[in-house]
Design a protein around this motif. Structure first.
Motif, short mmCIF file in Angstrom:
data_model
loop_
_atom_site.label_atom_id
_atom_site.label_comp_id
_atom_site.label_asym_id
_atom_site.label_seq_id
_atom_site.Cartn_x
_atom_site.Cartn_y
_atom_site.Cartn_z
N VAL A 1 7.37 -0.38 -13.44
CA VAL A 1 7.88 -0.82 -12.13
C VAL A 1 6.95 -0.32 -11.02
CG1 VAL A 1 9.78 -0.59 -10.50
CG2 VAL A 1 10.26 -0.97 -12.91
N ALA A 2 6.53 0.92 -11.12
CA ALA A 2 5.64 1.49 -10.09
C ALA A 2 4.31 0.74 -10.04
CB ALA A 2 5.41 2.97 -10.37
N THR A 3 3.80 0.38 -11.20
CA THR A 3 2.54 -0.37 -11.25
C THR A 3 2.72 -1.74 -10.62
OG1 THR A 3 1.83 0.80 -13.24
CG2 THR A 3 0.77 -1.31 -12.78
N ARG A 4 3.83 -2.41 -10.93
CA ARG A 4 4.07 -3.74 -10.35
C ARG A 4 4.28 -3.66 -8.84
NH1 ARG A 4 7.52 -3.96 -14.89
NH2 ARG A 4 9.34 -4.36 -13.58
N ARG A 5 4.89 -2.58 -8.36
CA ARG A 5 5.02 -2.40 -6.91
C ARG A 5 3.64 -2.20 -6.27
NH1 ARG A 5 9.83 1.60 -7.47
NH2 ARG A 5 11.57 0.17 -7.44
N ALA A 6 2.79 -1.43 -6.94
CA ALA A 6 1.44 -1.23 -6.42
C ALA A 6 0.67 -2.54 -6.38
CB ALA A 6 0.70 -0.20 -7.27
N VAL A 7 0.85 -3.36 -7.39
CA VAL A 7 0.20 -4.68 -7.43
C VAL A 7 0.72 -5.54 -6.29
CG1 VAL A 7 -0.04 -6.81 -8.75
CG2 VAL A 7 -0.33 -4.60 -9.88
N ALA A 8 2.02 -5.49 -6.04
CA ALA A 8 2.60 -6.27 -4.93
C ALA A 8 1.98 -5.83 -3.61
CB ALA A 8 4.11 -6.09 -4.90
N ALA A 9 1.79 -4.53 -3.42
CA ALA A 9 1.15 -4.03 -2.19
C ALA A 9 -0.30 -4.50 -2.10
CB ALA A 9 1.23 -2.51 -2.14
N MET A 10 -1.00 -4.49 -3.24
CA MET A 10 -2.40 -4.95 -3.24
C MET A 10 -2.47 -6.45 -2.93
SD MET A 10 -4.05 -3.08 -6.53
CE MET A 10 -4.01 -1.33 -6.78
N LEU A 11 -1.55 -7.22 -3.48
CA LEU A 11 -1.53 -8.66 -3.19
C LEU A 11 -1.23 -8.90 -1.72
CD1 LEU A 11 0.35 -10.05 -6.33
CD2 LEU A 11 -2.08 -10.32 -5.77
N ALA A 12 -0.29 -8.14 -1.16
CA ALA A 12 0.04 -8.29 0.26
C ALA A 12 -1.18 -8.00 1.12
CB ALA A 12 1.20 -7.37 0.63
N ASP A 13 -1.91 -6.95 0.79
CA ASP A 13 -3.13 -6.61 1.54
C ASP A 13 -4.20 -7.70 1.36
OD1 ASP A 13 -1.99 -4.25 2.42
OD2 ASP A 13 -3.01 -3.00 0.93
N SER A 14 -4.33 -8.17 0.14
CA SER A 14 -5.35 -9.16 -0.17
C SER A 14 -5.14 -10.48 0.56
CB SER A 14 -5.37 -9.39 -1.69
OG SER A 14 -6.30 -10.37 -2.03
N TYR A 15 -3.88 -10.87 0.71
CA TYR A 15 -3.58 -12.17 1.31
C TYR A 15 -3.08 -12.08 2.74
CZ TYR A 15 -4.34 -14.21 -3.26
OH TYR A 15 -4.92 -14.63 -4.43
N ALA A 16 -3.15 -10.91 3.36
CA ALA A 16 -2.67 -10.74 4.73
C ALA A 16 -3.42 -11.66 5.71
CB ALA A 16 -2.80 -9.28 5.17
N GLU A 17 -4.71 -11.78 5.52
CA GLU A 17 -5.50 -12.63 6.41
C GLU A 17 -5.14 -14.11 6.22
OE1 GLU A 17 -10.16 -13.66 7.21
OE2 GLU A 17 -9.64 -11.61 6.59
N SER A 18 -4.87 -14.51 4.98
CA SER A 18 -4.45 -15.89 4.73
C SER A 18 -3.12 -16.19 5.40
CB SER A 18 -4.32 -16.14 3.23
OG SER A 18 -5.56 -16.01 2.59
N VAL A 19 -2.21 -15.23 5.36
CA VAL A 19 -0.91 -15.40 6.02
C VAL A 19 -1.10 -15.52 7.53
CG1 VAL A 19 1.29 -14.27 6.54
CG2 VAL A 19 0.41 -14.25 4.20
N ALA A 20 -1.94 -14.66 8.10
CA ALA A 20 -2.18 -14.70 9.55
C ALA A 20 -2.84 -16.01 9.97
CB ALA A 20 -3.04 -13.52 9.96
N ASP A 21 -3.82 -16.47 9.19
CA ASP A 21 -4.50 -17.73 9.51
C ASP A 21 -3.53 -18.91 9.43
OD1 ASP A 21 -6.86 -16.34 9.84
OD2 ASP A 21 -7.69 -16.92 7.90
N ALA A 22 -2.71 -18.93 8.40
CA ALA A 22 -1.74 -20.02 8.26
C ALA A 22 -0.71 -19.98 9.39
CB ALA A 22 -1.05 -19.94 6.90
N ALA A 23 -0.32 -18.79 9.80
CA ALA A 23 0.64 -18.65 10.91
C ALA A 23 0.03 -19.19 12.20
CB ALA A 23 1.06 -17.20 11.08
#
Length: 112
Positions: A79-101
């Motif tokens: 679970v901890a590893t999957r949470r860390a992956v979720a945080a990494m994905l959020a960081d990785s795609y933050a710019e895509s979210v901002a651009d789409a917004a």
């Protein structure tokens, strides 16, 4: 405890799997960008969406690579590893979210 090697491996798998991108990551980016554009984005709730993508990535990885583990369908990814992956994905795609917004906000301005 988070296994950083597993988290990195799963993040790379998630970002490079086309089916996962189309089925989970694109809809998450669209959903979050609409919320940012509307002003209803909640940073505390956003990791939950990315966790869904991380969980699915763990299941797909386990099916594809047959890595048995103590976490059932999630293989060796805790679970901890999957949470860390979720945080990494959020960081990785933050710019895509901002651009789409920004694109959504601009389209709304044009309609007015």
């Amino acid at each position: 405890m988070t296994d950083h090697t597993d988290a990195r491996e799963l993040t790379l798998f998630a970002t490079n799997d086309g089916d996962l991108y189309r089925s989970h990551i694109q809809p998450i980016i669209q959903n979050l960008s609409r919320k940012v554009a509307a002003g209803t984005y909640d940073a505390d709730k956003a990791p939950t969406l990315w966790r869904y993508a991380a969980d699915d990535a763990a299941q797909r990885y386990t099916r594809e690579h047959g890595t048995p583990g103590p976490h059932g369908a999630y293989g060796s990814f805790s679970v901890a590893t999957r949470r860390a992956v979720a945080a990494m994905l959020a960081d990785s795609y933050a710019e895509s979210v901002a651009d789409a917004a920004q694109a959504i906000a601009a389209a709304r301005q044009v309609r007015k």
